[in-house]
Scaffold this active site. Structure first.
Site, short mmCIF file in Angstrom:
data_model
loop_
_atom_site.label_atom_id
_atom_site.label_comp_id
_atom_site.label_asym_id
_atom_site.label_seq_id
_atom_site.Cartn_x
_atom_site.Cartn_y
_atom_site.Cartn_z
N LYS A 260 85.44 78.42 60.95
CA LYS A 260 86.40 77.54 61.62
C LYS A 260 85.70 76.16 61.67
O LYS A 260 85.53 75.55 62.73
CB LYS A 260 86.70 78.10 63.02
CG LYS A 260 87.84 77.43 63.72
CD LYS A 260 89.20 77.88 63.26
CE LYS A 260 90.28 77.08 63.95
NZ LYS A 260 91.61 77.24 63.38
N TYR B 69 76.91 86.28 69.27
CA TYR B 69 76.26 87.58 69.51
C TYR B 69 74.79 87.43 69.87
O TYR B 69 74.12 88.43 70.09
CB TYR B 69 76.35 88.45 68.26
CG TYR B 69 77.63 89.24 68.17
CD1 TYR B 69 78.83 88.60 67.92
CD2 TYR B 69 77.63 90.61 68.33
CE1 TYR B 69 80.00 89.32 67.82
CE2 TYR B 69 78.79 91.34 68.24
CZ TYR B 69 79.98 90.69 67.99
OH TYR B 69 81.13 91.41 67.90
N ASP C 65 82.79 90.39 62.57
CA ASP C 65 83.13 91.56 63.37
C ASP C 65 84.64 91.77 63.37
O ASP C 65 85.15 92.87 63.10
CB ASP C 65 82.62 91.32 64.80
CG ASP C 65 82.85 92.52 65.68
OD1 ASP C 65 82.91 93.64 65.16
OD2 ASP C 65 82.97 92.34 66.91
N ASP D 254 91.47 81.55 60.57
CA ASP D 254 92.85 81.87 60.97
C ASP D 254 93.72 82.08 59.73
O ASP D 254 94.47 83.06 59.61
CB ASP D 254 93.44 80.80 61.90
CG ASP D 254 93.05 79.39 61.52
OD1 ASP D 254 92.24 79.21 60.59
OD2 ASP D 254 93.58 78.44 62.12
#
Ligand code: NAD
Length: 359
Positions: free
Chosen positions: A191, A124, A249, A225
């Site tokens: 991740k 972002y 988000d 995930d």
């Protein structure tokens, strides 16, 4: 005491839900002198910018703002006003409580999660290079030289910066929030197995910060995930989640879905000494001006604002009134009825009237 608070109605459905919310906040009895300033697509046409300087100046001066959603046209026009405000005012912590309310239709019950999303870094940051541009070609050549890895010449590139200082303050914020609000656990979500130097850094710093809270707040790490599946299957295992910007988000919307959708998901953007409260949902332009949409997410954002001000009694009064109207299920907007075409659904401002009657 009278508080001076900036009110940015926003665009699309923003002005309707902001007006409904303002009336309910005023009905709690807390004295507020609202300073109303406009931003968004409608202002763009008049003032040449969707974010006039007077909007930023007003928030800087008053240190607190309530904001309706603002449209970001995809792939053209201006960059997001919402992202610009968070960056300009360094509102680094986005806090989104996701709590079940009786009467809201959802597949789940008794959800009580809090998302703490980093608000200023990650993908972002707005550091992007367009496919085909000369600077993009130069960058691709530099990347290949420095990393020894091939990047396709016809690529667009978005940069993902995650810093030690940015991570430290957001993880500390999450732990301090957990302590203050008597929560039991903080889970860091990344991740890190794939993005070792960004998400990996986030985790390394997270671990360091967690040590300071050992014995007080439990700390856990889960890959994003896996977290998506876990939240759908066993949301009760989690409490406060701390995440870099993009995962924050996405999981905010997932968690909003667990408690009945975007219509009931509030948010707060907090910096050092400055705070801006807004719903998780966007400007839903197709419903603009119809007095139709659900004002609850904006109202619950105002509840967070009242708590931030230390006005706990008024916050409880407003939250209980909202909860009572939702649980009765009579004077609610179409999206809260079992059948979306139910002719007994009320409009945005009539739902506000019902909430005021409960106070
Ligand atoms: P959206 O949240 O506006 O709408 C998604 C879906 O939820 C739509 O079906 C909409 O009708 C429904 N919905 C949203 N709010 C509702 C409410 N209060 N009551 C009932 N239904 C509601 O998301 P989008 O369509 O992806 O985005 C529209 C615009 O909003 C885009 O320009 C986007 O960039 C912007 N946006 C702004 C913010 C913000 O101001 N912070 C946040 C998200 C999206």
């Amino acid at each position: 005491m009278t508080y001076k608070i900036t009110l940015i109605p926003g665009d699309g459905i923003g002005p309707e839900i902001s007006q409904a919310t303002k009336r309910c906040v005023d009905a709690t009895g807390v004295k507020i002198d609202w300073e109303i300033v406009d931003a968004g697509v409608d202002v763009m046409e008049k003032e040449g910018t969707p974010l006039p300087q007077k909007v930023i100046d007003s928030i800087r001066k008053n240190k607190i703002a309530l904001k309706g959603p603002i449209t970001t046209p995809i792939g053209k026009g201006f960059r997001s006003v919402n992202v610009a405000l968070r960056k300009e005012l360094d509102l680094y912590a986005c806090v989104r409580p996701c709590k079940s309310y009786k009467g809201v239709r959802s597949k789940y019950e008794n959800i009580d999660l809090v998302i703490v999303r980093e608000n200023t870094e990650d993908l972002y940051a707005g550091v992007e290079f367009e496919e085909g541009k000369e600077e993009t070609q130069k960058l691709i050549a530099e990347i290949e030289k420095a990393s020894g890895k091939k990047v396709r010449k016809d690529s667009g590139i978005s940069i993902k910066p995650i810093s030690v200082s940015g991570t430290k303050r957001i993880v500390e914020y999450a732990f301090d929030y957990a302590v203050k609000n008597k929560r039991r656990k903080v889970t860091a979500v990344t991740k890190a197995n794939i993005m070792k130097y960004t998400d990996g850094l986030f985790l390394a710093v997270g671990k360091q910060v967690a040590k300071k809270y050992e014995g007080k707040i439990e700390y856990q790490e889960v890959l994003v995930d896996n977290m998506c599946m876990q939240l759908v299957q066993k949301p009760e295992l989690y409490d406060v989640l701390v995440l870099p910007n993009l995962y924050g988000d996405i999981l905010s919307d997932l968690c909003a879905g667990l408690v009945g959708g975007l219509g009931v998901a509030p948010g707060a953007n907090i910096g050092d000494g400055c705070a801006l409260f807004e719903p998780t949902h966007g400007s839903a332009p197709k419903y603009k001006g119809q007095n139709k949409v659900n004002p609850v997410a904006q109202m619950l954002s105002a509840v967070l604002m009242l708590r931030y001000l230390g006005e706990e009694k008024a916050a409880d009064k407003l939250e209980n009134a909202i909860s009572a109207v939702i649980s009765e299920g009579k004077d609610v907007t179409y999206d809260m009825k079992p059948d979306r075409n139910d002719p007994t659904a009320v409009g945005t401002s009539q739902m506000a009237d019902a909430i005021i009657r409960k106070m």
